[in-house]
Design an enzyme around this catalytic site. Structure first.
Site, PDB file in Angstrom:
ATOM      1  N   ASP A   1      38.837  28.828  41.110  1.00 31.01           N
ATOM      2  CA  ASP A   1      38.738  30.078  41.299  1.00 31.01           C
ATOM      3  C   ASP A   1      37.575  30.515  40.410  1.00 31.01           C
ATOM      4  OD1 ASP A   1      38.839  33.142  41.444  1.00 31.01           O
ATOM      5  OD2 ASP A   1      40.603  33.348  41.298  1.00 31.01           O
TER       6      ASP A   1
ATOM      7  N   ASP B   1      41.614  39.339  40.672  1.00 39.32           N
ATOM      8  CA  ASP B   1      41.032  38.666  39.490  1.00 39.32           C
ATOM      9  C   ASP B   1      42.155  38.367  38.593  1.00 39.32           C
ATOM     10  OD1 ASP B   1      38.904  40.010  40.911  1.00 39.32           O
ATOM     11  OD2 ASP B   1      37.725  39.042  39.447  1.00 39.32           O
TER      12      ASP B   1
ATOM     13  N   HIS C   1      44.037  45.481  31.952  1.00 47.94           N
ATOM     14  CA  HIS C   1      43.946  46.014  33.305  1.00 47.94           C
ATOM     15  C   HIS C   1      45.291  46.059  34.202  1.00 47.94           C
ATOM     16  CE1 HIS C   1      39.806  45.614  32.891  1.00 47.94           C
ATOM     17  NE2 HIS C   1      39.887  44.274  32.490  1.00 47.94           N
TER      18      HIS C   1
ATOM     19  N   ASP D   1      36.450  46.503  24.789  1.00 52.54           N
ATOM     20  CA  ASP D   1      36.416  45.539  25.724  1.00 52.54           C
ATOM     21  C   ASP D   1      35.139  46.163  26.631  1.00 52.54           C
ATOM     22  OD1 ASP D   1      38.244  43.302  27.111  1.00 52.54           O
ATOM     23  OD2 ASP D   1      37.190  44.391  28.508  1.00 52.54           O
TER      24      ASP D   1
ATOM     25  N   HIS E   1      35.068  45.974  29.776  1.00 54.78           N
ATOM     26  CA  HIS E   1      35.733  46.246  31.109  1.00 54.78           C
ATOM     27  C   HIS E   1      36.551  47.517  30.768  1.00 54.78           C
ATOM     28  CE1 HIS E   1      35.282  41.848  31.508  1.00 54.78           C
ATOM     29  NE2 HIS E   1      34.695  42.135  32.571  1.00 54.78           N
TER      30      HIS E   1
ATOM     31  N   ASP F   1      34.179  40.763  25.042  1.00 55.53           N
ATOM     32  CA  ASP F   1      33.401  40.440  25.896  1.00 55.53           C
ATOM     33  C   ASP F   1      32.213  41.535  25.965  1.00 55.53           C
ATOM     34  OD1 ASP F   1      35.120  42.513  26.719  1.00 55.53           O
ATOM     35  OD2 ASP F   1      36.045  41.192  28.510  1.00 55.53           O
TER      36      ASP F   1
ATOM     37  N   TYR G   1      34.964  35.804  26.246  1.00 58.69           N
ATOM     38  CA  TYR G   1      34.758  34.501  26.964  1.00 58.69           C
ATOM     39  C   TYR G   1      33.721  33.670  26.723  1.00 58.69           C
ATOM     40  CZ  TYR G   1      37.833  37.701  29.476  1.00 58.69           C
ATOM     41  OH  TYR G   1      38.923  38.660  29.850  1.00 58.69           O
TER      42      TYR G   1
HETATM   43  N1  Q9C Z   1      32.141  38.765  37.539  1.00 53.34           N
HETATM   44  C1  Q9C Z   1      39.489  41.208  30.566  1.00 53.34           C
HETATM   45  O1  Q9C Z   1      38.411  41.073  30.067  1.00 53.34           O
HETATM   46  N2  Q9C Z   1      36.402  39.273  36.945  1.00 53.34           N
HETATM   47  N3  Q9C Z   1      39.636  40.802  32.029  1.00 53.34           N
HETATM   48  C2  Q9C Z   1      35.320  40.034  37.296  1.00 53.34           C
HETATM   49  C3  Q9C Z   1      32.909  39.773  38.078  1.00 53.34           C
HETATM   50  C4  Q9C Z   1      37.468  39.940  36.340  1.00 53.34           C
HETATM   51  C5  Q9C Z   1      38.612  40.798  32.651  1.00 53.34           C
HETATM   52  C6  Q9C Z   1      34.652  39.219  38.254  1.00 53.34           C
HETATM   53  C7  Q9C Z   1      37.470  40.304  34.934  1.00 53.34           C
HETATM   54  C8  Q9C Z   1      38.514  40.432  34.046  1.00 53.34           C
HETATM   55  C9  Q9C Z   1      40.887  41.459  30.154  1.00 53.34           C
HETATM   56 ZN    ZN Z   2      37.134  42.379  29.383  1.00 51.95          ZN
END
Ligand code: Q9C
Ligand code: ZN
Length: 681
Positions: free
Chosen positions: A22, A94, A137, A174, A176, A267, A307
């Protein structure tokens, strides 16, 4: 009074991973934890922390945020086959499941609760929980974005319930949007949620309208949800700091939390394949530092994303250094915020104007931004042919390939705080007195010239000045981090210190912060070697100088709100951008500054000049020596209580100064350039 920093980690949380292909989930790996923890061990930081064991969150803990149905569903995942896990995963976005993720999710939430317990019972001052899976999330009944249980949301309800905490600030740095946290507290005025996040006009995951600045909270919670959407990638240190100075911190101080929780995702740092931002790992040292004087230092950081393993580990180390009280690193690359960041800041400030008195004066949102951005078909195809479309991947700029310098080693002088006190005065705990070894008259004569000698002709005063120069010399050599001097005459001492620095290449920029009314000594120059911010009550003719900034408050320094407004919105951005090698903090006689504000000022200024602050106070201010020394030693300042509205006259004074200075000091900007015309007349 020094209290430690908790580190909460358990290897067990590395024991789950993605079991199928994935592309959206492959970045969330066990190595994220092993590498972060490994870096803390390798640098000796882990050993300096108080290691607190994790525990499993109980059903009751999880149910503080999540529904029974969801908990029961997740409980079944350890017994599922691979096919069943994949199937179960499909109903969420996700995220992936693994036979051991339920166990780890209970540990991640439990680790966060252990951290809250350690901080609330004052076993430690602050701490970091290194956990997987992340949490911000996930919502009441759904896993999402690698998150299973909402660790920080659970901890917030837990702290309120178990410790009767009245106000909690959640800072989500973060990259996001933690929509799960937003949903949990949207209508709750006891929880202030702040998040900045990559948004790109809703084109970035999780693509929610409610991540925009217009989501300010609902009903009683209106004003207690702050979103700063980044509409461009590549945000830098300046962009982050300017949002802290001009939005988060003023609101946070007005709110006055009893506890601060951080959704600490890294991130948002350079090199991250998700965030594509350009802030360097050392910025987290400053973001952490700026939160450490809220809530009497009760600060709990909980890992979310991050990441790029290199960037993540460096950011984690920078953060822990600061939690432990190590002097802040020199802030790098502060050239001022970009236009897109200013636009976001402007919109968020204006959206919150109705709710916070510190933002009463914020400029209205420009009309060309009032309509939701709608993408035309042309723009869409243009962008597809352009640089970055991650899913398709053809012309992708690999964030992992971005290079940046490793943050320099954090230097910690052998001695934190030294004091120069008159004969017979007691040395505050944890400080060391300066004993001057040099013949006072010889040294001081060479530094001062005869003019000052005649004024300071008493032997004691001379000795104090001599010790002061000894102290400065040791600070320059990084043998001592900071210091405090009680002197016979602050103006003379200030002149003496400035002259000393003028003749020394190690202290080529001195930020002088004068609190109270006084006639300033002469060596104030326009060559940039000194920047003077003078906060008082006497109207001083504004000389329109870039390097001399008089701030006249209507009620003088005794006005808590006005003073804090000046510190957060003016002094900090100026200080950060000036990047001094030394901060001279001067308490003028009878300035009337109240103790709490003085503590905050002393604490916050230590983010500058790698903590090299020299405090000068008049002999008769003995009563304030201990609290000042305590702040110099890195102890948190006392809370000021929720702040009330600033005086309209002060708001006007500060705005006028900000507008005058923002061309020279662009970290003072709060609006995007094209919309600036309206407010200047
Ligand atoms: N490229 C946290 O950082 N994927 N979650 C997005 C777009 C989901 C991130 C794909 C990313 C979740 C905790
Ligand atoms: Zn994040």
């Amino acid at each position: 009074m020094t209290m430690g920093t908790a580190l909460i980690y358990d290897e067990e949380m590395t024991k789950y991973k993605l079991l199928w292909v994935d592309p959206a989930c492959k970045i969330e790996t066990p190595e994220r934890l092993t590498v972060s923890h490994g870096a803390l061990v390798r640098t000796g930081l882990a050993d300096r922390c108080v290691s607190v064991p994790v525990r499993e969150a109980t059903d009751a803990d999880v149910l503080l945020v999540h529904s029974e149905e969801y908990l029961e569903a997740v409980k079944k995942t350890p017994y599922m086959s691979l096919e069943q896990l994949m199937e179960f995963t499909l109903q969420y976005g996700d995220v992936y499941f693994h036979p051991n993720i339920y166990h780890c999710a209970k540990l991640a939430a439990g680790a966060t609760l252990q951290l809250v317990d350690s901080v609330m019972t004052r076993r430690v001052r602050n701490g970091l929980a290194l956990v997987r899976p992340p949490g911000h999330h996930s919502s009441t009944s759904a896993a999402n974005g690698f998150c299973v249980f909402n660790n920080v949301a659970i901890a917030t309800r837990y702290a309120k319930q178990k410790y009767g905490v009245k106000r909690v600030l959640i800072v989500d740095w973060d990259v996001h949007h933690g929509q799960g946290v937003q949903y949990a507290f949207e209508d709750d005025p006891s929880v202030l949620y702040f998040s900045w996040h990559r948004y790109e006009h809703q084109k970035f995951w999780p693509n929610l309208r409610e991540s925009d600045y217009s989501s300010v909270g609902k009903d009683k919670g209106a004003g207690f949800n702050i979103n700063v959407p980044w509409n461009k990638v590549g945000m830098k240190n300046s962009d982050y700091l300017s949002v802290f100075c001009h939005l988060l911190l003023p609101v946070a101080y007005e709110f006055c939390p009893d506890l601060v929780l951080v959704c600490a995702g890294f991130d948002s740092a350079i090199g991250d394949p998700e965030g594509h931002m350009c802030a360097t790992p050392d910025i987290f040292a400053h973001l952490s530092h700026l939160l450490m004087n809220l809530a009497e230092g009760k600060l709990c950081l909980v890992l979310e994303g991050g990441y790029n393993l290199t960037s993540l580990a460096q950011s984690v180390c920078q953060t822990v250094h600061t939690l432990l009280g190590d002097p802040a690193p020199q802030p790098a690359n502060l050239q001022g915020p970009c236009e897109s960041a200013l636009e976001s800041l402007h919109c968020a400030r204006s959206a919150h104007k109705p709710y916070w008195s510190c933002l009463k004066h914020a400029a209205d949102k420009p009309s060309d931004l009032s309509t939701q951005y709608v993408q035309t078909e042309e723009q869409r195809s243009e962008e597809h042919n352009g640089s970055e479309q991650t899913e398709e991947g053809e012309q992708e700029v690999k964030a992992e390939e971005v290079v940046w310098a490793e943050p320099p080693k954090r230097s910690t002088p052998p001695l934190r705080t030294a004091v120069v006190l008159p004969e017979g005065a007691a040395c505050p705990d944890g400080c060391e007195p300066i004993s001057s070894s040099v013949d006072p008259s010889a040294l001081v004569v060479s530094q001062l010239g005869e003019k000052f000698l005649r004024e300071a002709d008493e032997r004691d005063a001379l000795t104090a000045l001599c010790k002061l120069l000894t102290l400065l010399g040791k600070m320059e050599k990084n043998e001592i981090c900071n210091g405090l001097a009680l002197v016979h005459d602050v103006a003379t001492a200030m002149t003496c210190a400035v002259q000393h620095c003028g003749g020394n290449s190690l202290t080529n920029r001195v930020l002088i912060v004068c609190v109270g009314d006084a006639v300033l000594p002469s060596p104030i120059t326009e060559d940039g070697k000194t920047l003077v911010v003078h906060i008082g009550s006497k109207e001083i003719k504004d000389q329109k100088s870039k390097y001399y900034i008089p701030v006249c408050l209507k009620k003088g320094c005794s006005d808590v709100t006005g003073f804090m407004q000046a510190v957060l919105g003016l002094l900090l951005p100026l200080g950060y951008q000036y990047d001094p090698s030394l901060v001279l903090l001067v308490w003028m006689p009878d300035c009337g500054v109240c103790e709490g504000v003085w503590q905050q000022l002393t604490g916050l200024l230590q983010g500058l000049a790698q903590g090299h602050t020299l405090v000068l106070m008049q002999e008769n201010e003995k009563a304030s020596v201990d609290v000042t020394a305590s702040c110099l030693l890195g102890n948190p300042a006392a809370c000021l209580g929720p702040l009330d509205a600033p005086l309209p006259e002060d708001v006007e004074t500060l705005e006028r100064l900000r507008l005058r200075l923002q061309a020279d000091w662009n970290l003072l900007q709060t609006t995007a350039p094209e919309s600036r015309g309206d407010e200047e007349h």
